[in-house]
Design a protein around this motif. Structure first.
Motif, short mmCIF file in Angstrom:
data_model
loop_
_atom_site.label_atom_id
_atom_site.label_comp_id
_atom_site.label_asym_id
_atom_site.label_seq_id
_atom_site.Cartn_x
_atom_site.Cartn_y
_atom_site.Cartn_z
N GLN B 49 0.89 -1.41 0.05
CA GLN B 49 -0.02 -0.10 0.11
C GLN B 49 0.75 1.15 0.09
N LEU B 50 2.14 1.14 0.55
CA LEU B 50 2.74 2.45 0.89
C LEU B 50 3.93 2.54 -0.42
N SER B 51 3.69 1.77 -1.35
CA SER B 51 4.58 1.80 -2.53
C SER B 51 4.28 3.34 -3.19
N PRO B 52 5.55 3.97 -3.63
CA PRO B 52 5.25 5.04 -4.56
C PRO B 52 4.85 4.95 -5.76
N VAL B 53 5.35 3.68 -6.37
CA VAL B 53 4.76 3.56 -7.68
C VAL B 53 4.07 2.47 -7.74
N SER B 54 3.13 1.95 -8.81
CA SER B 54 2.02 0.99 -8.93
C SER B 54 3.13 -0.43 -9.21
N GLY B 55 2.39 -1.35 -8.73
CA GLY B 55 2.97 -2.79 -9.32
C GLY B 55 3.55 -3.46 -8.00
N CYS B 56 3.64 -2.81 -7.04
CA CYS B 56 4.27 -3.51 -5.70
C CYS B 56 3.73 -4.95 -5.34
N THR B 57 4.92 -5.80 -5.02
CA THR B 57 4.33 -7.22 -4.62
C THR B 57 4.79 -7.40 -3.17
N GLY B 58 5.22 -6.58 -2.57
CA GLY B 58 5.57 -6.89 -1.13
C GLY B 58 7.32 -6.64 -0.98
N ILE B 59 7.42 -7.16 0.41
CA ILE B 59 8.90 -7.05 0.62
C ILE B 59 9.38 -8.32 0.46
N GLU B 60 10.59 -8.16 -0.32
CA GLU B 60 11.46 -9.16 -0.89
C GLU B 60 12.60 -9.60 0.18
N LEU B 61 13.25 -8.31 0.78
CA LEU B 61 14.32 -8.41 1.63
C LEU B 61 14.14 -7.66 2.60
N LEU B 62 14.27 -8.05 3.94
CA LEU B 62 14.48 -6.99 5.14
C LEU B 62 15.73 -7.12 5.67
N GLU B 63 16.74 -6.04 5.81
CA GLU B 63 17.89 -6.28 6.45
C GLU B 63 17.70 -5.64 7.94
N ALA B 64 17.91 -6.54 9.01
CA ALA B 64 17.85 -6.08 10.27
C ALA B 64 19.37 -6.22 10.69
N ASP B 65 19.54 -5.71 11.82
CA ASP B 65 20.83 -5.69 12.36
C ASP B 65 21.79 -6.87 12.45
N THR B 66 20.80 -7.95 12.88
CA THR B 66 21.52 -9.17 13.13
C THR B 66 21.10 -10.37 12.10
N PHE B 67 20.20 -10.25 11.24
CA PHE B 67 19.71 -11.06 10.23
C PHE B 67 19.11 -10.61 9.00
N ASP B 68 19.08 -11.32 7.83
CA ASP B 68 18.40 -10.79 6.81
C ASP B 68 17.13 -11.72 6.72
N LEU B 69 15.93 -11.15 5.95
CA LEU B 69 14.81 -11.93 5.98
C LEU B 69 14.56 -11.89 4.27
N HIS B 70 14.65 -12.99 3.83
CA HIS B 70 14.24 -13.17 2.46
C HIS B 70 12.90 -13.78 2.18
N CYS B 71 11.99 -13.00 1.43
CA CYS B 71 10.64 -13.48 1.46
C CYS B 71 10.44 -13.83 -0.17
N PHE B 72 9.66 -14.86 -0.50
CA PHE B 72 9.24 -15.16 -1.75
C PHE B 72 7.91 -15.54 -1.68
N GLN B 73 7.07 -14.71 -2.65
CA GLN B 73 5.68 -15.03 -2.47
C GLN B 73 5.21 -15.67 -4.08
N SER B 74 4.54 -16.80 -4.05
CA SER B 74 4.10 -17.45 -5.08
C SER B 74 2.89 -16.89 -5.68
N LEU B 75 2.53 -17.31 -6.86
CA LEU B 75 1.30 -16.59 -7.52
C LEU B 75 0.10 -16.88 -6.85
N THR B 76 0.04 -17.88 -6.09
CA THR B 76 -1.17 -18.20 -5.48
C THR B 76 -1.14 -17.64 -3.83
N GLY B 77 -0.02 -16.83 -3.72
CA GLY B 77 -0.11 -16.02 -2.43
C GLY B 77 0.33 -16.79 -1.21
N THR B 78 1.04 -17.86 -1.41
CA THR B 78 1.64 -18.65 -0.23
C THR B 78 2.85 -18.09 -0.30
#
Lengths: 169, 141
Positions: B49-78
């Protein structure tokens, strides 16, 4: 600067290295969630009105912080999910990336949150955020006419900020 | 030191259907993992919702202080996401591979009910192999 000793203090404008105009928008929040500053340079899509947008952004950061604090794999004892964290307490995050934008986040020890939204391919912007924090200190905090906790209405700060963000690679 | 700390799979409504821990800190409380999963689900949606441009599919990589979180969303939403060491590369390949394993050993399992927690032995075995291979590749570098 005591907290971020490594970064430059004087708010002289660095020479822009790339001509890229990568900045989308910037938010500055204080510790109570009041949006002190919102500026946008390139935002074609707007889904909410500005007040709701600021609230949503602050809420996202708050929740992501409690998520990272709980997920932190380096410590076993983290308390419950969602316990309020003081600035600098617990594991925080510095950026996240989606396919359309990258959000860089910095929180100062006094709870000032600076959020910069840029192109997804932007490099690590942690130093830039510290620089922007220094601009805030120089042009806003040191301004005798500024009342803490109110929205920033300083043209000097705005123009300096615009110029700096335009110069970001 | 493991390259990967943990793996989560959440269904399209935000429910945790698979969780595996590879870190040294031991398993997280089940209720906490469920909460984290649904929190991630909503943060993922808000980031669109907060994306400045259209077509955003959500967070792919979150970089925290002690870890990275990589996310993959399938076409069905899993959503598949791994918590890894900061700076770990090629996690998107691993996530896509895990997605392949999921389609092969979970979705094609006639006893698996959609959107329910995954309890498939073959998936566990193959996943363990994939993670092991990834770890060997990581240590070998």
């Amino acid at each position: 600067m005591q907290f971020f000793g490594s970064s430059e203090i004087s708010p002289s404008i660095p020479v822009p290295t790339a001509s890229g105009n990568n900045g989308h928008m910037i938010y500055i929040f204080n510790r109570n969630g009041v949006c002190l500053l919102y500026r946008e340079w390139n935002r074609p899509l707007r889904t909410l009105d500005s007040n709701q947008d600021h609230k949503l952004m602050f809420g996202l950061l708050f929740s992501l912080k409690s998520l990272t604090a709980k997920m932190d794999p380096s410590s076993a004892e983290k308390g419950n999910l969602g316990v309020p964290q003081l600035p600098g307490q617990g594991c925080s995050f510095h950026s996240f990336r989606t396919n359309t934008y990258k959000l860089s986040f910095m929180e100062s020890p006094s709870g000032i949150k600076i959020i910069l939204v840029t192109h997804p391919k932007s490099s690590d912007l942690r130093e830039s955020l510290k620089y922007i924090y220094n601009l805030y200190v120089e042009y806003v905090v040191k301004n005798p006419l500024y009342t803490p906790g109110t929205p920033i209405k300083s043209d000097l700060f705005n123009t300096t900020l615009d110029q700096y963000v335009r110069g970001l690679g | 030191m493991a390259a990967i700390y943990s793996l989560y799979i959440i269904n399209k409504s935000g429910g945790l259907i698979f969780y595996k821990d590879y870190g040294l800190q031991g398993r997280m409380d089940t209720n906490d993992t469920l909460r984290l999963a649904s929190l991630w689900h909503s943060m993922h949606a808000i980031s669109q919702q907060l994306s400045p441009v259209s077509g955003c599919t959500g967070i792919e990589l979150l970089e925290a202080d002690t870890f990275d979180l990589h996310c993959f969303q399938s076409l069905t939403g899993t959503k598949f996401f791994v918590v890894s060491e900061p700076g770990t590369q090629h996690m998107d390949n691993l996530l896509k591979h895990i997605y392949e394993l999921y389609t092969d050993y979970v979705l094609k399992n006639p006893f698996y009910e959609m959107e329910m927690p995954i309890r498939c032995e073959l998936f566990d075995i193959n996943l363990a192999q994939a993670i092991q291979k990834d770890r060997v590749a990581y240590l070998g570098r």
